[in-house]
Design a protein around this motif. Structure first.
Motif, PDB file in Angstrom:
ATOM      1  N   SER A 145       0.849  -1.185   0.000  1.00 57.47           N
ATOM      2  CA  SER A 145       0.000   0.000   0.000  1.00 57.47           C
ATOM      3  C   SER A 145       0.889   1.241   0.000  1.00 57.47           C
ATOM      4  O   SER A 145       1.961   1.264   0.577  1.00 57.47           O
ATOM      5  CB  SER A 145      -0.909   0.001   1.228  1.00 57.47           C
ATOM      6  N   SER A 146       0.402   2.321  -0.622  1.00 60.46           N
ATOM      7  CA  SER A 146       1.272   3.462  -0.885  1.00 60.46           C
ATOM      8  C   SER A 146       1.653   4.223   0.372  1.00 60.46           C
ATOM      9  O   SER A 146       2.597   5.010   0.339  1.00 60.46           O
ATOM     10  CB  SER A 146       0.571   4.421  -1.869  1.00 60.46           C
ATOM     11  N   ASP A 147       0.953   4.022   1.496  1.00 61.44           N
ATOM     12  CA  ASP A 147       1.361   4.737   2.704  1.00 61.44           C
ATOM     13  C   ASP A 147       2.726   4.276   3.185  1.00 61.44           C
ATOM     14  O   ASP A 147       3.380   4.951   3.970  1.00 61.44           O
ATOM     15  CB  ASP A 147       0.332   4.573   3.821  1.00 61.44           C
ATOM     16  N   LEU A 148       3.193   3.132   2.703  1.00 57.14           N
ATOM     17  CA  LEU A 148       4.495   2.617   3.103  1.00 57.14           C
ATOM     18  C   LEU A 148       5.482   2.584   1.948  1.00 57.14           C
ATOM     19  O   LEU A 148       6.546   1.988   2.066  1.00 57.14           O
ATOM     20  CB  LEU A 148       4.335   1.214   3.700  1.00 57.14           C
ATOM     21  N   ASP A 149       5.157   3.211   0.822  1.00 57.23           N
ATOM     22  CA  ASP A 149       6.065   3.212  -0.320  1.00 57.23           C
ATOM     23  C   ASP A 149       7.415   3.809   0.045  1.00 57.23           C
ATOM     24  O   ASP A 149       8.457   3.364  -0.436  1.00 57.23           O
ATOM     25  CB  ASP A 149       5.464   4.004  -1.489  1.00 57.23           C
ATOM     26  N   ASP A 150       7.422   4.835   0.898  1.00 56.37           N
ATOM     27  CA  ASP A 150       8.672   5.470   1.289  1.00 56.37           C
ATOM     28  C   ASP A 150       9.610   4.488   1.977  1.00 56.37           C
ATOM     29  O   ASP A 150      10.826   4.671   1.976  1.00 56.37           O
ATOM     30  CB  ASP A 150       8.385   6.636   2.242  1.00 56.37           C
ATOM     31  N   LEU A 151       9.046   3.451   2.579  1.00 59.38           N
ATOM     32  CA  LEU A 151       9.852   2.468   3.288  1.00 59.38           C
ATOM     33  C   LEU A 151      10.041   1.187   2.486  1.00 59.38           C
ATOM     34  O   LEU A 151      11.147   0.669   2.375  1.00 59.38           O
ATOM     35  CB  LEU A 151       9.208   2.140   4.641  1.00 59.38           C
ATOM     36  N   PHE A 152       8.960   0.657   1.912  1.00 59.38           N
ATOM     37  CA  PHE A 152       9.030  -0.683   1.353  1.00 59.38           C
ATOM     38  C   PHE A 152       9.561  -0.745  -0.067  1.00 59.38           C
ATOM     39  O   PHE A 152      10.083  -1.777  -0.479  1.00 59.38           O
ATOM     40  CB  PHE A 152       7.663  -1.356   1.433  1.00 59.38           C
ATOM     41  N   ARG A 153       9.432   0.330  -0.823  1.00 59.84           N
ATOM     42  CA  ARG A 153       9.977   0.279  -2.174  1.00 59.84           C
ATOM     43  C   ARG A 153      11.503   0.181  -2.160  1.00 59.84           C
ATOM     44  O   ARG A 153      12.107  -0.269  -3.117  1.00 59.84           O
ATOM     45  CB  ARG A 153       9.525   1.498  -2.991  1.00 59.84           C
ATOM     46  N   SER A 154      12.123   0.605  -1.075  1.00 60.80           N
ATOM     47  CA  SER A 154      13.577   0.480  -0.954  1.00 60.80           C
ATOM     48  C   SER A 154      13.966  -0.776  -0.187  1.00 60.80           C
ATOM     49  O   SER A 154      15.126  -0.985   0.130  1.00 60.80           O
ATOM     50  CB  SER A 154      14.146   1.708  -0.223  1.00 60.80           C
ATOM     51  N   ARG A 155      12.966  -1.615   0.117  1.00 58.83           N
ATOM     52  CA  ARG A 155      13.191  -2.844   0.881  1.00 58.83           C
ATOM     53  C   ARG A 155      13.852  -2.528   2.213  1.00 58.83           C
ATOM     54  O   ARG A 155      14.760  -3.215   2.675  1.00 58.83           O
ATOM     55  CB  ARG A 155      14.045  -3.846   0.101  1.00 58.83           C
ATOM     56  N   SER A 156      13.364  -1.463   2.876  1.00 59.75           N
ATOM     57  CA  SER A 156      13.983  -1.013   4.117  1.00 59.75           C
ATOM     58  C   SER A 156      13.827  -2.028   5.242  1.00 59.75           C
ATOM     59  O   SER A 156      14.708  -2.168   6.089  1.00 59.75           O
ATOM     60  CB  SER A 156      13.371   0.326   4.555  1.00 59.75           C
ATOM     61  N   LEU A 157      12.699  -2.735   5.282  1.00 53.88           N
ATOM     62  CA  LEU A 157      12.425  -3.628   6.398  1.00 53.88           C
ATOM     63  C   LEU A 157      13.073  -4.988   6.172  1.00 53.88           C
ATOM     64  O   LEU A 157      12.722  -5.716   5.256  1.00 53.88           O
ATOM     65  CB  LEU A 157      10.912  -3.799   6.559  1.00 53.88           C
ATOM     66  N   VAL A 158      14.040  -5.333   7.021  1.00 53.18           N
ATOM     67  CA  VAL A 158      14.760  -6.594   6.871  1.00 53.18           C
ATOM     68  C   VAL A 158      14.293  -7.648   7.869  1.00 53.18           C
ATOM     69  O   VAL A 158      14.592  -8.841   7.697  1.00 53.18           O
ATOM     70  CB  VAL A 158      16.278  -6.387   7.025  1.00 53.18           C
ATOM     71  N   ALA A 159      13.563  -7.220   8.923  1.00 59.08           N
ATOM     72  CA  ALA A 159      13.057  -8.178   9.904  1.00 59.08           C
ATOM     73  C   ALA A 159      11.873  -7.568  10.640  1.00 59.08           C
ATOM     74  O   ALA A 159      11.749  -6.348  10.749  1.00 59.08           O
ATOM     75  CB  ALA A 159      14.153  -8.560  10.901  1.00 59.08           C
ATOM     76  N   TRP A 160      11.018  -8.430  11.124  1.00 61.85           N
ATOM     77  CA  TRP A 160       9.815  -8.006  11.845  1.00 61.85           C
ATOM     78  C   TRP A 160       9.530  -9.001  12.967  1.00 61.85           C
ATOM     79  O   TRP A 160       9.511 -10.209  12.751  1.00 61.85           O
ATOM     80  CB  TRP A 160       8.616  -7.942  10.899  1.00 61.85           C
ATOM     81  N   VAL A 161       9.351  -8.489  14.193  1.00 61.18           N
ATOM     82  CA  VAL A 161       8.959  -9.322  15.321  1.00 61.18           C
ATOM     83  C   VAL A 161       7.896  -8.569  16.112  1.00 61.18           C
ATOM     84  O   VAL A 161       8.097  -7.414  16.491  1.00 61.18           O
ATOM     85  CB  VAL A 161      10.147  -9.670  16.247  1.00 61.18           C
TER      86      VAL A 161
END
Length: 241
Positions: free
Chosen positions: A9-25
């Motif tokens: 979703s575009s609200d997270l494009d600033d983060l996810f299009r650059s594959r910023s998130l490498v892990a989630w817990v």
């Protein structure tokens, strides 16, 4: 948004299009995929590593090439348990080499109920620092007495009271680029620390009027509708707060 896919979703494009998130817990609800019901985590992550995609770079973060391991410790009311925060710090220590973790950012603060010498959270933070991770924490938002509005001293929250934490207070740019008129934000917690009387915060940084991504339909998104901003890309909702 499924961070492992290319469709977000575009609200997270600033983060996810650059594959910023490498892990989630998720230490709160144990959900396997990223979400942000409160909204603060997305906002802070965008301040750190947002690319500014939805605004053609205008609202990019201060370090847009960084990667983030998102460790959720607060619920949809922005509250949580110190034990979950300690667990998140321990997770970062254990996985520091796997994800090349260099900094733990804690944009939250809890009550200081004892000296840092006996506080379990301070002990966890010290272990992180001794493992080679820099720990940065907010000073807190207790700069004013809620009863009479007067300046409040000794309001630094945990883990900002720990001597091995880089504790950051909030300054105000007063709406311009001229640094000569900058002042401390009235809400920012002041030292000295409770019990130990340490000189804190260690540094201050702009904490008012900061524009960064916000998760659509999060609590903050719905509560702060007057502070939402459009980007330059077509979106079904305002991507910035």
């Amino acid at each position: 948004c499924d961070w492992s896919s290319d469709v977000c979703s575009s609200d997270l494009d600033d983060l996810f299009r650059s594959r910023s998130l490498v892990a989630w817990v998720d230490f709160v609800n144990n959900r396997p995929k990223p979400y942000d019901d409160w909204g603060h985590g997305t906002h802070v992550s965008g301040i750190i590593s947002g690319t500014g995609y939805d605004s053609d770079g205008r609202h990019r973060g201060v370090a847009p090439d960084t990667k983030i391991a998102a460790l959720k410790v607060l619920n949809d009311k922005g509250a949580g348990y110190i034990s979950d925060l300690i667990s998140a710090v321990d997770w970062a220590i254990t996985n520091r080499q796997r994800y090349n973790l260099r900094v733990i950012n804690i944009s939250a603060s809890g009550p200081v109920n004892e000296s840092y010498t006996t506080d379990p959270l301070c002990a966890a933070v010290r272990e992180a620092v001794e493992s080679g991770i820099t720990v940065v924490a907010s000073a807190g938002n207790l700069g004013k007495n809620p009863r009479n509005g007067k300046d409040l001293w000794g309001g630094i929250g945990a883990p900002g009271n720990c001597p091995w934490t880089l504790t950051v207070g909030a300054s105000s740019t007063e709406g311009d680029r001229d640094r000569s008129n900058d002042i401390m934000a009235s809400f920012s917690s002041r030292g000295p620390t409770r019990f130990d009387a340490l000189a804190k915060p260690d540094i201050s940084a702009p904490g008012t009027g900061v524009v960064a991504p916000i998760a659509a339909n999060s609590v903050l998104y719905n509560q702060k509708s007057g502070a939402l901003f459009d980007g330059t890309k077509p979106t079904t909702y305002k991507p910035y707060l």
